[in-house]
Design a protein around this motif. Structure first.
Motif, PDB file in Angstrom:
ATOM      1  N   ALA A  68      22.783  53.649  -0.190  1.00 44.61           N
ATOM      2  CA  ALA A  68      21.148  54.379  -0.364  1.00 44.61           C
ATOM      3  C   ALA A  68      21.235  55.341   0.667  1.00 44.61           C
ATOM      4  O   ALA A  68      20.358  56.068  -0.084  1.00 44.61           O
ATOM      5  N   ASP A  69      21.941  55.379   2.354  1.00 44.63           N
ATOM      6  CA  ASP A  69      21.997  56.336   2.834  1.00 44.63           C
ATOM      7  C   ASP A  69      22.375  57.398   2.320  1.00 44.63           C
ATOM      8  O   ASP A  69      21.789  58.865   2.932  1.00 44.63           O
ATOM      9  N   ALA A  70      23.370  57.774   1.590  1.00 41.88           N
ATOM     10  CA  ALA A  70      23.662  58.440   1.100  1.00 41.88           C
ATOM     11  C   ALA A  70      23.025  59.778  -0.281  1.00 41.88           C
ATOM     12  O   ALA A  70      23.575  60.549  -0.491  1.00 41.88           O
ATOM     13  N   PHE A  71      22.108  58.906  -1.036  1.00 34.75           N
ATOM     14  CA  PHE A  71      21.175  59.443  -1.691  1.00 34.75           C
ATOM     15  C   PHE A  71      20.748  60.195  -1.995  1.00 34.75           C
ATOM     16  O   PHE A  71      19.693  60.322  -0.933  1.00 34.75           O
ATOM     17  N   GLN A  72      20.721  61.699  -2.756  1.00 33.99           N
ATOM     18  CA  GLN A  72      19.917  62.690  -2.347  1.00 33.99           C
ATOM     19  C   GLN A  72      18.986  62.731  -3.990  1.00 33.99           C
ATOM     20  O   GLN A  72      19.448  63.004  -5.277  1.00 33.99           O
ATOM     21  N   PRO A  73      17.647  62.637  -3.797  1.00 30.63           N
ATOM     22  CA  PRO A  73      17.403  62.537  -5.527  1.00 30.63           C
ATOM     23  C   PRO A  73      17.040  63.939  -5.427  1.00 30.63           C
ATOM     24  O   PRO A  73      17.119  64.963  -4.886  1.00 30.63           O
ATOM     25  N   ALA A  74      16.846  64.310  -6.917  1.00 28.62           N
ATOM     26  CA  ALA A  74      16.689  65.536  -7.435  1.00 28.62           C
ATOM     27  C   ALA A  74      16.040  65.762  -8.492  1.00 28.62           C
ATOM     28  O   ALA A  74      15.448  64.654  -8.836  1.00 28.62           O
ATOM     29  N   ALA A  79      10.621  65.912  -6.575  1.00 26.84           N
ATOM     30  CA  ALA A  79       9.208  66.017  -6.816  1.00 26.84           C
ATOM     31  C   ALA A  79       8.230  65.426  -6.552  1.00 26.84           C
ATOM     32  O   ALA A  79       7.171  64.975  -5.951  1.00 26.84           O
ATOM     33  N   ALA A  80       8.462  63.823  -6.874  1.00 23.22           N
ATOM     34  CA  ALA A  80       7.406  62.723  -7.040  1.00 23.22           C
ATOM     35  C   ALA A  80       7.526  62.186  -5.257  1.00 23.22           C
ATOM     36  O   ALA A  80       6.377  61.901  -5.180  1.00 23.22           O
ATOM     37  N   ARG A  81       8.575  62.118  -5.125  1.00 21.32           N
ATOM     38  CA  ARG A  81       8.629  61.764  -3.609  1.00 21.32           C
ATOM     39  C   ARG A  81       7.635  62.974  -2.653  1.00 21.32           C
ATOM     40  O   ARG A  81       7.219  62.703  -1.717  1.00 21.32           O
ATOM     41  N   ALA A  82       7.621  64.171  -2.681  1.00 20.10           N
ATOM     42  CA  ALA A  82       6.914  65.353  -2.152  1.00 20.10           C
ATOM     43  C   ALA A  82       6.062  65.174  -2.466  1.00 20.10           C
ATOM     44  O   ALA A  82       5.194  64.815  -1.480  1.00 20.10           O
ATOM     45  N   ALA A  83       5.383  64.871  -3.698  1.00 27.08           N
ATOM     46  CA  ALA A  83       3.970  64.190  -3.986  1.00 27.08           C
ATOM     47  C   ALA A  83       3.507  63.493  -3.123  1.00 27.08           C
ATOM     48  O   ALA A  83       2.747  62.844  -2.508  1.00 27.08           O
ATOM     49  N   ASN A  84       3.901  61.988  -3.258  1.00 26.23           N
ATOM     50  CA  ASN A  84       3.510  61.105  -2.571  1.00 26.23           C
ATOM     51  C   ASN A  84       3.692  61.275  -0.951  1.00 26.23           C
ATOM     52  O   ASN A  84       2.710  60.595  -0.786  1.00 26.23           O
TER      53      ASN A  84
END
Length: 104
Positions: A68-74, A79-84
């Motif tokens: 989980a620490d190494a995960f990079q969303p793409a 985009a959804a994470r940035a909006a949240n």
């Protein structure tokens, strides 16, 4: 040594559910303090929950420790994470901005 042990009396806090108690005469500082306390409480609960979920996933062989620490969303996920994140910041700052606008 705690403040109590040092003889410094801590101010009495508000009763549970009392949303009208204030700690300063400055509404901007008051909103900042309330926001800070709310964020600290939410962060504490969230950290505990995430740690529990990660532990359960690792213990049940569904995830390797550290994944989980190494995960990079793409893509859309990033985009959804940035909006949240932007929505959260706006919600936190809204009361402060309203108070500043009222003061002129």
């Amino acid at each position: 040594m705690s403040a109590q042990e040092a003889g410094d009396a801590l101010p009495e806090g508000p009763r549970a559910g009392d949303r009208n108690t204030t700690f300063t005469d400055d509404p901007v500082k008051e909103h900042l303090l309330r926001g800070l306390v709310t964020l600290a409480m939410e962060l504490s609960v969230t950290r505990e929950r995430v740690a529990t979920l990660e532990t359960l996933l690792v213990e049940n062989g569904l995830l390797e420790a550290g994944t989980a620490d190494a995960f990079q969303p793409a893509g859309e996920d990033a985009a959804a994470r940035a909006a949240n994140r932007e929505k959260l910041v706006a919600a936190i700052l809204a009361p402060v901005m309203e108070s500043l606008a009222k003061e002129g």
